[in-house]
Design a protein around this motif. Structure first.
Motif, PDB file in Angstrom:
ATOM      1  N   HIS A 610     -17.677 -18.879  90.810  1.00 42.70           N
ATOM      2  CA  HIS A 610     -17.334 -19.637  89.613  1.00 42.70           C
ATOM      3  C   HIS A 610     -18.571 -20.111  88.858  1.00 42.70           C
ATOM      4  CE1 HIS A 610     -13.227 -19.647  91.114  1.00 42.70           C
ATOM      5  NE2 HIS A 610     -12.831 -20.213  89.991  1.00 42.70           N
ATOM      6  N   SER A 611     -19.596 -20.517  89.602  1.00 43.47           N
ATOM      7  CA  SER A 611     -20.745 -21.178  88.974  1.00 43.47           C
ATOM      8  C   SER A 611     -21.960 -20.281  88.784  1.00 43.47           C
ATOM      9  CB  SER A 611     -21.163 -22.381  89.815  1.00 43.47           C
ATOM     10  OG  SER A 611     -21.683 -21.951  91.079  1.00 43.47           O
ATOM     11  N   GLY A 612     -22.124 -19.276  89.652  1.00 43.67           N
ATOM     12  CA  GLY A 612     -23.340 -18.465  89.626  1.00 43.67           C
ATOM     13  C   GLY A 612     -24.569 -19.234  90.068  1.00 43.67           C
ATOM     14  N   ASP A 613     -24.383 -20.275  90.867  1.00 48.00           N
ATOM     15  CA  ASP A 613     -25.478 -21.151  91.291  1.00 48.00           C
ATOM     16  C   ASP A 613     -26.292 -20.459  92.390  1.00 48.00           C
ATOM     17  OD1 ASP A 613     -27.149 -23.130  92.220  1.00 48.00           O
ATOM     18  OD2 ASP A 613     -25.581 -24.629  92.499  1.00 48.00           O
ATOM     19  N   GLU A 614     -27.469 -19.957  92.047  1.00 46.63           N
ATOM     20  CA  GLU A 614     -28.297 -19.233  93.005  1.00 46.63           C
ATOM     21  C   GLU A 614     -28.821 -20.159  94.110  1.00 46.63           C
ATOM     22  OE1 GLU A 614     -29.105 -16.044  93.546  1.00 46.63           O
ATOM     23  OE2 GLU A 614     -27.589 -15.549  92.043  1.00 46.63           O
ATOM     24  N   LYS A 615     -29.034 -21.421  93.789  1.00 42.30           N
ATOM     25  CA  LYS A 615     -29.476 -22.368  94.806  1.00 42.30           C
ATOM     26  C   LYS A 615     -28.409 -22.513  95.892  1.00 42.30           C
ATOM     27  CE  LYS A 615     -31.138 -27.130  95.371  1.00 42.30           C
ATOM     28  NZ  LYS A 615     -31.441 -28.416  94.668  1.00 42.30           N
ATOM     29  N   LEU A 616     -27.147 -22.574  95.482  1.00 42.80           N
ATOM     30  CA  LEU A 616     -26.052 -22.636  96.445  1.00 42.80           C
ATOM     31  C   LEU A 616     -26.057 -21.397  97.334  1.00 42.80           C
ATOM     32  CD1 LEU A 616     -23.326 -23.771  97.546  1.00 42.80           C
ATOM     33  CD2 LEU A 616     -22.204 -22.583  95.641  1.00 42.80           C
ATOM     34  N   LEU A 617     -26.262 -20.244  96.743  1.00 42.71           N
ATOM     35  CA  LEU A 617     -26.260 -18.991  97.506  1.00 42.71           C
ATOM     36  C   LEU A 617     -27.399 -18.952  98.512  1.00 42.71           C
ATOM     37  CD1 LEU A 617     -25.227 -16.109  98.040  1.00 42.71           C
ATOM     38  CD2 LEU A 617     -26.710 -15.340  96.159  1.00 42.71           C
ATOM     39  N   GLN A 618     -28.606 -19.227  98.066  1.00 42.93           N
ATOM     40  CA  GLN A 618     -29.778 -19.043  98.917  1.00 42.93           C
ATOM     41  C   GLN A 618     -29.936 -20.158  99.944  1.00 42.93           C
ATOM     42  OE1 GLN A 618     -31.456 -16.285  98.947  1.00 42.93           O
ATOM     43  NE2 GLN A 618     -30.318 -15.444  97.202  1.00 42.93           N
ATOM     44  N   GLN A 619     -29.621 -21.390  99.579  1.00 38.48           N
ATOM     45  CA  GLN A 619     -29.888 -22.512 100.468  1.00 38.48           C
ATOM     46  C   GLN A 619     -28.711 -22.899 101.354  1.00 38.48           C
ATOM     47  OE1 GLN A 619     -31.602 -25.855  98.376  1.00 38.48           O
ATOM     48  NE2 GLN A 619     -33.127 -24.596  97.348  1.00 38.48           N
ATOM     49  N   LEU A 675     -20.217 -10.751 100.713  1.00 43.14           N
ATOM     50  CA  LEU A 675     -21.671 -10.890 100.794  1.00 43.14           C
ATOM     51  C   LEU A 675     -22.369  -9.576 100.477  1.00 43.14           C
ATOM     52  CD1 LEU A 675     -21.766 -13.030 104.055  1.00 43.14           C
ATOM     53  CD2 LEU A 675     -22.455 -13.827 101.786  1.00 43.14           C
ATOM     54  N   LEU A 676     -21.817  -8.473 100.980  1.00 39.11           N
ATOM     55  CA  LEU A 676     -22.426  -7.163 100.731  1.00 39.11           C
ATOM     56  C   LEU A 676     -22.296  -6.742  99.270  1.00 39.11           C
ATOM     57  CD1 LEU A 676     -21.246  -5.248 103.934  1.00 39.11           C
ATOM     58  CD2 LEU A 676     -23.535  -6.160 103.445  1.00 39.11           C
ATOM     59  N   ALA A 677     -21.308  -7.320  98.565  1.00 36.70           N
ATOM     60  CA  ALA A 677     -21.107  -6.975  97.157  1.00 36.70           C
ATOM     61  C   ALA A 677     -22.037  -7.739  96.228  1.00 36.70           C
ATOM     62  CB  ALA A 677     -19.656  -7.232  96.758  1.00 36.70           C
ATOM     63  N   LEU A 678     -22.791  -8.692  96.769  1.00 39.08           N
ATOM     64  CA  LEU A 678     -23.734  -9.451  95.952  1.00 39.08           C
ATOM     65  C   LEU A 678     -24.872  -8.544  95.485  1.00 39.08           C
ATOM     66  CD1 LEU A 678     -23.902 -12.708  98.105  1.00 39.08           C
ATOM     67  CD2 LEU A 678     -22.822 -12.475  95.852  1.00 39.08           C
ATOM     68  N   PRO A 679     -25.528  -8.879  94.390  1.00 42.52           N
ATOM     69  CA  PRO A 679     -26.651  -8.053  93.908  1.00 42.52           C
ATOM     70  C   PRO A 679     -27.685  -7.819  95.001  1.00 42.52           C
ATOM     71  CG  PRO A 679     -26.066  -9.714  92.283  1.00 42.52           C
ATOM     72  CD  PRO A 679     -25.264 -10.026  93.502  1.00 42.52           C
ATOM     73  N   SER A 680     -28.298  -6.673  94.983  1.00 46.62           N
ATOM     74  CA  SER A 680     -29.221  -6.282  96.049  1.00 46.62           C
ATOM     75  C   SER A 680     -30.394  -7.239  96.182  1.00 46.62           C
ATOM     76  CB  SER A 680     -29.745  -4.863  95.796  1.00 46.62           C
ATOM     77  OG  SER A 680     -30.390  -4.788  94.530  1.00 46.62           O
ATOM     78  N   ASP A 681     -30.812  -7.861  95.072  1.00 48.26           N
ATOM     79  CA  ASP A 681     -31.948  -8.770  95.160  1.00 48.26           C
ATOM     80  C   ASP A 681     -31.557 -10.163  95.625  1.00 48.26           C
ATOM     81  OD1 ASP A 681     -30.523  -9.408  92.915  1.00 48.26           O
ATOM     82  OD2 ASP A 681     -32.266  -9.607  91.589  1.00 48.26           O
ATOM     83  N   SER A 682     -30.256 -10.392  95.850  1.00 45.90           N
ATOM     84  CA  SER A 682     -29.795 -11.694  96.322  1.00 45.90           C
ATOM     85  C   SER A 682     -29.710 -11.769  97.843  1.00 45.90           C
ATOM     86  CB  SER A 682     -28.414 -12.018  95.729  1.00 45.90           C
ATOM     87  OG  SER A 682     -28.487 -12.167  94.335  1.00 45.90           O
ATOM     88  N   VAL A 683     -29.524 -10.634  98.492  1.00 45.38           N
ATOM     89  CA  VAL A 683     -29.371 -10.592  99.948  1.00 45.38           C
ATOM     90  C   VAL A 683     -30.476  -9.707 100.512  1.00 45.38           C
ATOM     91  CG1 VAL A 683     -27.833 -10.047 101.866  1.00 45.38           C
ATOM     92  CG2 VAL A 683     -26.874 -10.856  99.700  1.00 45.38           C
ATOM     93  N   PRO A 684     -31.339 -10.239 101.375  1.00 46.99           N
ATOM     94  CA  PRO A 684     -32.414  -9.419 101.949  1.00 46.99           C
ATOM     95  C   PRO A 684     -31.870  -8.176 102.635  1.00 46.99           C
ATOM     96  CG  PRO A 684     -32.753 -11.742 102.453  1.00 46.99           C
ATOM     97  CD  PRO A 684     -31.386 -11.640 101.835  1.00 46.99           C
TER      98      PRO A 684
END
Length: 886
Positions: A610-619, A675-684
């Motif tokens: 909903h938000s696209g909050d990258e901080k939420l994703l990474q942290q 999780l696998l559907a996330l952009p490639s640069d978002s998931v190591p």
């Protein structure tokens, strides 16, 4: 979900409809004011309280027949010495001379988060908890000069040993007399002496009961943390314009036509009383730098913005035929006397001289003479599916009373059937309503009941959303068992501090008030949930998992925990972990119940979508997801085929001896593809490879045979049923692996039809299983019945319960909220499905939030979508209008 992963087609039971979108002839009012709660008489006590709050501070407020305004104050972080969430106190505002109370008008204004009262002599009261400051305000206006006195009324005035404790209280021990490992001693509050023209009080934790014992018992003393209770200090100071301190508990505003009191609230941890007093004095000075008028305007703006985020305003369309039976008795069940359809709920006393109609076409009459036993709860007449809403029943629940259930509506007359006395009970059903009489005196009349089910549900939806907002922005998550709005209840110990099931957090219950926040646009209220379960507890869970099982960077989430992370000792057992071979808790009710981890990740992924909050994703999301997956991968072993075998395990609290339980299996199968559907640069890359490898090990979703074919099953192997949940349907909700538009929908429909347990109150989720499977009529009936099940001891219509938990039951309201939303809109990946389980004869004006920062606003009327606005416009192509839900 990437476009290539979308379902290939909609199900055969649904149809995509192409519509021309035409603006409405007249815009509908989308404000919440039509849902305001208005009373025309004062309340005798706290059972007639209204809720108010600012997200952290709560009020239960009422006006007594004397004209006194009284309110309890709660706070989200007021944890006492024994880890119980305590009320701060109670405040009374008295006018002299006392105002005439009649006529009387009290209104909860949702649009401004304010309670307004107008008394008989023209005196007005206004009460509000500032949305932006930790302050409660009371305004008084009168036609003539009066004095106004605010006083604090405390009940924790001396040391008190509780007579009983609840199962998540820190000293609960079922092996000991009275279930107490040791006495639970409540310490008194402290009145602050000799404040200059102010009064105040605080509670200072001089001890900490629970954290140290739990850490020692559970082998967690090596995890270093600050004591979460010791020296926690919370309380309030009351100020007034031109106020004069009469004594340490009374503050008087001199004779005038206008009065204003402010109650300033503060929690500090750790702190000393002296430091707390300095801090609250500084807080008062800081708050009052801004003029009151500016603060009031900002408060109203916050609430206005809140209500503009989203809404659902629905109403029955009288011009469209409703797909309902002409009579609630129009079913295949026989009429049973003295028992229900399954032979249960037997009438303990005697029944004679029954009069039964030949036909149940309206109108008809039923009569019986009854002689109830003491505490009688049994059936008199029954023509309804047990737990359903497809007929009617008349019984004596909750004891020597009369309860009439007609379809999804319930009506009560308490104490009208004394034990040991014959009485003639007559029930008359007509097209305009039902009546029940005892010895010729009418005790139930349904003709005045609100017949617009859709409008009633809309009102309850708005009120529940208001209650959530009043308690949803604090330091800790909403308590499912009462939120911040508990009041004294019967003879339960601890006054307003009591709540059944105690102070602990149970994941399956805690999550339910949060389910609708993304769709309503209230995402900031998810922060306390994520902060506690991820920021505070994930490091603890990793440490515990390493200590117990030697797994690195892995974590499992236990079902039942205190806010600092430990499992309840009542569940874990009081035998030290160092003396055990099995480090897990002893209680079998949730020993291997670990769906909390996958579901927490699922909810955070929803928030991220909903938000696209990258901080939420990474942290938060990725660290939690990796730790949860590594736990399951390390704890369980694979068979010779390389498939993970989840045993020992259980399916929620209900099935105790399982292999491959549906909730955990569906949860893992749901989160990893997202999780696998996330952009490639978002998931190591290494994380992506690890997730793919684990996904390949998972067993398929379990299924079983039913008379209608294959159905979702609680587990691949399941034995020993102990509770009444439906874990097999977790593949439907929350994880949406089986839903109305997917090819496997029949597995879910069959599981729903043949589920072992059913109901529409408390934490039961049948309503949501129905919406996700497109079962429109079933969802409608369950939702309407849920909306009409408020606590009969509470005056406020959206105080639910006690149900399985406590009043107000936030699980009951949470399921209601999400059900109403998902009848109207569901999302998956880029797709937005509208009207997947929406009744054709319910008109609606709505605005909801979808993934990718999208809002969907529309008007559905006369069976057609007359208006649709999608923001941003580029997302309109992803909207699918679904008609003809099963």
């Amino acid at each position: 979900m990437k476009p290539s992963q979308r379902p290939a087609r909609l199900s055969l039971l649904t149809t995509l409809v192409t519509l021309a979108f035409v603006p409405c002839a007249q815009a509908q009012d989308t404000s919440p004011k039509t849902h305001n709660v208005i009373w025309d008489s004062p309340s005798k006590n706290h059972t007639g309280s209204m809720p108010l709050g600012n997200g952290d501070i709560s009020l239960n407020a009422w006006v007594e027949p004397s004209g006194d305004l009284v309110f309890f104050i709660g706070k989200s972080d007021s944890w006492g010495d024994n880890a119980r969430l305590l009320k701060l106190g109670k405040v009374r505002v008295k006018l002299d001379p006392a105002p005439a109370v009649t006529p009387f008008l009290q209104e909860l204004s949702l649009e401004s988060g304010t309670m307004h009262v107008r008394l008989g002599d023209g005196t007005t009261l206004r009460l509000w908890a500032d949305a932006n400051h930790p302050t409660v305000h009371v305004d008084v206006q009168s036609q003539k000069a009066v004095t106004a006195t605010a006083s604090v009324e405390l009940w924790r005035t001396k040391k008190l040993t509780l007579s009983e404790v609840e199962c998540s209280d820190v000293m609960m021990d079922r092996a000991k007399p009275r279930n107490m490992h040791a006495p639970t001693v409540v310490e008194p509050d402290t009145i602050i002496p000799a404040l200059t023209n102010r009064i105040g009080w605080y509670h200072h934790n001089i001890k900490s009961v629970g954290p140290a014992q739990h850490a020692e018992t559970q082998g967690m003393t090596g995890y270093k943390r600050q004591d979460p209770l010791l020296h926690r200090t919370f309380g309030a100071v009351i100020t007034a314009d031109q106020g004069k301190r009469l004594d340490d508990t009374h503050l008087q505003s001199a004779a005038a036509q206008s009065h204003h009191f402010s109650v300033h609230v503060l929690t500090r941890h750790p702190s000393t009383p002296e430091a707390w007093l300095r801090d609250i004095q500084a807080q008062i000075a800081s708050t009052e730098k801004s003029p009151l008028a500016e603060r009031r305007t900002a408060h109203e703006q916050w609430w206005s913005s809140f209500w503009q985020r989203s809404w659902i305003h629905a109403s029955n369309n009288p011009g469209m035929k409703q797909d309902q039976a002409s009579s609630p008795a129009d079913n295949k069940h026989p009429l049973r006397v003295g028992v229900d359809q399954a032979g249960g709920n037997k009438f303990s006393g005697a029944i004679r001289n029954t009069r039964i109609p030949k036909s149940f076409a309206l109108p008809f009459t039923l009569e019986a003479e009854v002689n109830p036993a003491k505490g009688e709860k049994g059936r008199i007449f029954d023509k309804i599916t047990p737990g359903g809403n497809d007929g009617f029943l008349l019984d004596t629940h909750p004891g020597n009373s009369l309860r009439l259930i007609v379809g999804d509506k319930q009506f009560n007359a308490k104490g009208v059937l004394p034990a040991g006395k014959w009485a003639k009970v007559t029930t008359r059903a007509t097209a305009s309503g039902w009546t029940v009489s005892v010895d010729g005196k009418q005790v139930i009349d349904t003709s005045h009941a609100n017949s617009d089910d859709a409008a009633y549900v809309s009102r309850m939806y708005a009120l529940q959303r208001f209650i959530t907002a009043c308690a949803g922005r604090g330091a800790y998550p909403i308590k499912f068992n009462g939120s911040l709005f508990t009041v004294p209840y019967g003879n339960k110990p601890g006054d307003a501090d009591y709540r059944r099931w105690g102070p602990g957090y149970w994941w399956q219950n805690t999550r339910l008030p949060y389910l609708g926040l993304c769709a309503s646009g209230d995402m900031e209220m998810l922060e306390p949930l994520f902060r506690m379960y991820v920021d505070d507890i994930l490091p603890y869970n990793k440490h515990r998992t390493k200590e117990y099982f030697g797994l690195e960077n892995a974590a499992y989430y236990a079902e039942c925990i205190h806010f600092w992370g430990d499992v309840f000792n009542e569940s874990y057992g009081w035998k030290p972990q160092s003396e055990r071979k099995d480090p897990l808790q002893e209680s079998r009710y949730h020993k291997w119940e670990w769906v909390a981890g996958p579901e927490l990740v699922w909810m955070m992924l929803d928030a991220y979508d909903h938000s696209g909050d990258e901080k939420l994703l990474q942290q938060r999301i990725l660290p939690t997801a990796v730790a949860v997956v590594r736990f399951f991968d390390g704890y369980y072993k694979t068979n010779t085929d390389g498939q993970l075998v989840m045993h020992p395990s259980q399916a929620l609290e209900t099935w105790w001896d399982c292999t491959n339980p549906m909730p955990e299996l569906a949860g893992l199968r749901a989160i990893i593809p997202r999780l696998l559907a996330l952009p490639s640069d978002s998931v190591p890359a290494a994380t992506r490879a690890e997730l793919k490898s684990f996904l390949a090990k998972l067993a398929p979703l379990p299924v079983r045979d039913t008379p209608d074919g294959k159905a979702l099953a609680p587990a691949t192997i399941c034995k020993d049923k102990r509770n009444v949940e439906n874990p097999e349907l977790y593949a439907v909700f929350p994880f949406r692996l089986c839903s109305f538009e997917k090819d496997n929908r029949q597995l879910g429909i069959n599981a729903l039809k043949h589920r072992w347990d059913r109901g529409n109150s408390g934490w039961r989720q049948d309503d949501l299983f129905m919406t996700y499977l497109g079962q429109t009529e079933l969802a409608r009936k369950n939702l309407v019945a849920r909306a009409r099940q408020n606590d009969k001891n509470s005056r406020f219509p959206a105080f639910w319960g006690p149900n399985y938990d406590w009043v107000p039951d936030q699980d009951h309201g949470g399921v209601l909220t999400r059900t109403f939303q998902t009848m109207l809109m569901q999302s998956e990946g880029d797709q937005i499905y509208l009207l997947p389980a929406w009744p054709k004869d319910w008109d609606v004006n709505f605005k909801l939030h979808a993934p990718h920062n999208t809002t969907v606003e529309g008007v559905y009327k006369n069976g057609k979508l007359e208006k649709l606005t999608v923001t941003p416009e580029s997302r309109r192509k992803d909207v699918r209008i679904v008609a003809g839900g099963a």
